[in-house]
Scaffold this motif. Structure first.
Motif, PDB file in Angstrom:
ATOM      1  N   UNK A 260       0.832  -1.212   0.000  1.00 45.88           N
ATOM      2  CA  UNK A 260       0.000   0.000   0.000  1.00 45.88           C
ATOM      3  C   UNK A 260       0.863   1.258   0.000  1.00 45.88           C
ATOM      4  N   UNK A 261       1.969   1.244   0.748  1.00 50.94           N
ATOM      5  CA  UNK A 261       2.881   2.392   0.754  1.00 50.94           C
ATOM      6  C   UNK A 261       3.473   2.591  -0.639  1.00 50.94           C
ATOM      7  N   UNK A 262       3.907   1.517  -1.274  1.00 50.64           N
ATOM      8  CA  UNK A 262       4.546   1.622  -2.584  1.00 50.64           C
ATOM      9  C   UNK A 262       3.580   2.065  -3.677  1.00 50.64           C
ATOM     10  N   UNK A 263       2.298   1.952  -3.434  1.00 54.80           N
ATOM     11  CA  UNK A 263       1.282   2.368  -4.416  1.00 54.80           C
ATOM     12  C   UNK A 263       0.771   3.786  -4.167  1.00 54.80           C
ATOM     13  N   UNK A 264       1.179   4.390  -3.072  1.00 51.37           N
ATOM     14  CA  UNK A 264       0.767   5.764  -2.768  1.00 51.37           C
ATOM     15  C   UNK A 264       1.497   6.749  -3.671  1.00 51.37           C
ATOM     16  N   UNK A 265       1.055   7.985  -3.599  1.00 52.08           N
ATOM     17  CA  UNK A 265       1.664   9.047  -4.395  1.00 52.08           C
ATOM     18  C   UNK A 265       2.874   9.678  -3.708  1.00 52.08           C
ATOM     19  N   UNK A 266       3.167   9.309  -2.468  1.00 52.65           N
ATOM     20  CA  UNK A 266       4.207   9.950  -1.673  1.00 52.65           C
ATOM     21  C   UNK A 266       5.583   9.318  -1.925  1.00 52.65           C
ATOM     22  N   UNK A 267       6.344   9.917  -2.831  1.00 49.87           N
ATOM     23  CA  UNK A 267       7.668   9.414  -3.172  1.00 49.87           C
ATOM     24  C   UNK A 267       8.630   9.407  -1.997  1.00 49.87           C
ATOM     25  N   UNK A 268       8.491  10.377  -1.112  1.00 49.92           N
ATOM     26  CA  UNK A 268       9.356  10.443   0.061  1.00 49.92           C
ATOM     27  C   UNK A 268       9.112   9.247   0.973  1.00 49.92           C
ATOM     28  N   UNK A 269       7.852   8.941   1.253  1.00 53.16           N
ATOM     29  CA  UNK A 269       7.559   7.802   2.115  1.00 53.16           C
ATOM     30  C   UNK A 269       8.011   6.496   1.467  1.00 53.16           C
ATOM     31  N   UNK A 270       7.857   6.386   0.159  1.00 49.93           N
ATOM     32  CA  UNK A 270       8.325   5.186  -0.540  1.00 49.93           C
ATOM     33  C   UNK A 270       9.828   5.019  -0.342  1.00 49.93           C
TER      34      UNK A 270
ATOM     35  N   UNK B 236       8.069   2.423 -13.929  1.00 52.57           N
ATOM     36  CA  UNK B 236       7.133   3.497 -14.255  1.00 52.57           C
ATOM     37  C   UNK B 236       6.952   4.461 -13.082  1.00 52.57           C
ATOM     38  N   UNK B 237       8.031   5.107 -12.657  1.00 48.94           N
ATOM     39  CA  UNK B 237       7.930   6.017 -11.515  1.00 48.94           C
ATOM     40  C   UNK B 237       7.211   7.311 -11.877  1.00 48.94           C
ATOM     41  N   UNK B 238       6.570   7.890 -10.890  1.00 46.11           N
ATOM     42  CA  UNK B 238       5.985   9.218 -11.073  1.00 46.11           C
ATOM     43  C   UNK B 238       7.113  10.247 -11.022  1.00 46.11           C
ATOM     44  N   UNK B 239       6.782  11.474 -11.326  1.00 43.15           N
ATOM     45  CA  UNK B 239       7.784  12.541 -11.223  1.00 43.15           C
ATOM     46  C   UNK B 239       8.288  12.663  -9.784  1.00 43.15           C
ATOM     47  N   UNK B 240       7.373  12.533  -8.815  1.00 45.79           N
ATOM     48  CA  UNK B 240       7.763  12.613  -7.405  1.00 45.79           C
ATOM     49  C   UNK B 240       8.675  11.444  -7.028  1.00 45.79           C
ATOM     50  N   UNK B 241       8.372  10.248  -7.530  1.00 49.08           N
ATOM     51  CA  UNK B 241       9.226   9.085  -7.269  1.00 49.08           C
ATOM     52  C   UNK B 241      10.634   9.330  -7.802  1.00 49.08           C
TER      53      UNK B 241
END
Length: 136
Positions: A68-78, A107-112
């Motif tokens: 669930x953490x890895x699927x969130x939008x929060x790159x910092x928490x990941x 397929x990382x987001x920009x935040x990731x």
């Protein structure tokens, strides 16, 4: 019976909460695993390291909360989740996270990308592949 909610840390400085969490152990803390992972969202917090040390010992029950953490939008928490916990997990737990790690790495987001969570995900995948290649 233990009320797991009562075990949750009250602040990022609440190191006194950790012995009670450890003593309660799994499965008593199952209802709060996701909440406990949130207390490791920043490795600069005093509670994050000691709590991560305990969480790493839980094995497969961590798969769903970490997923669930890895699927969130929060790159910092990941990034912090991978750095503090995922990189230390045994092969069988990493295998349960492989799809989420691959998604993050490929397929990382920009935040990731900004937080380099994708880089750590790739490193965790390399470790998993190395562990999987070991024949006993």
């Amino acid at each position: 019976m233990i009320d797991a909610q009562q075990l949750l840390p009250r602040s990022k400085y609440d190191l006194d909460a950790i012995p009670a969490i450890v003593e309660a152990g799994y499965p008593a803390i199952a209802p709060i695993l996701g909440d406990l992972l949130d207390w490791t969202a920043d490795s600069n917090w005093p509670i994050a390291g000691p709590l991560a040390d305990f969480l790493v010992t839980l094995g497969t029950p961590l798969i769903d909360p970490i997923s669930r953490v890895l699927r969130r939008a929060d790159g910092t928490q990941k990034w912090h989740c991978i750095a503090l916990i995922v990189q230390r997990l045994p092969k069988e737990v990493l295998g349960g996270l492989e799809e989420d790690l691959r998604q993050l790495a490929d397929r990382p987001s920009d935040d990731d990308r900004r937080e380099e969570a994708d880089v750590l995900a790739q490193e965790a995948l390399v470790r998993f592949e190395r562990l999987s290649a070991v024949i006993l």
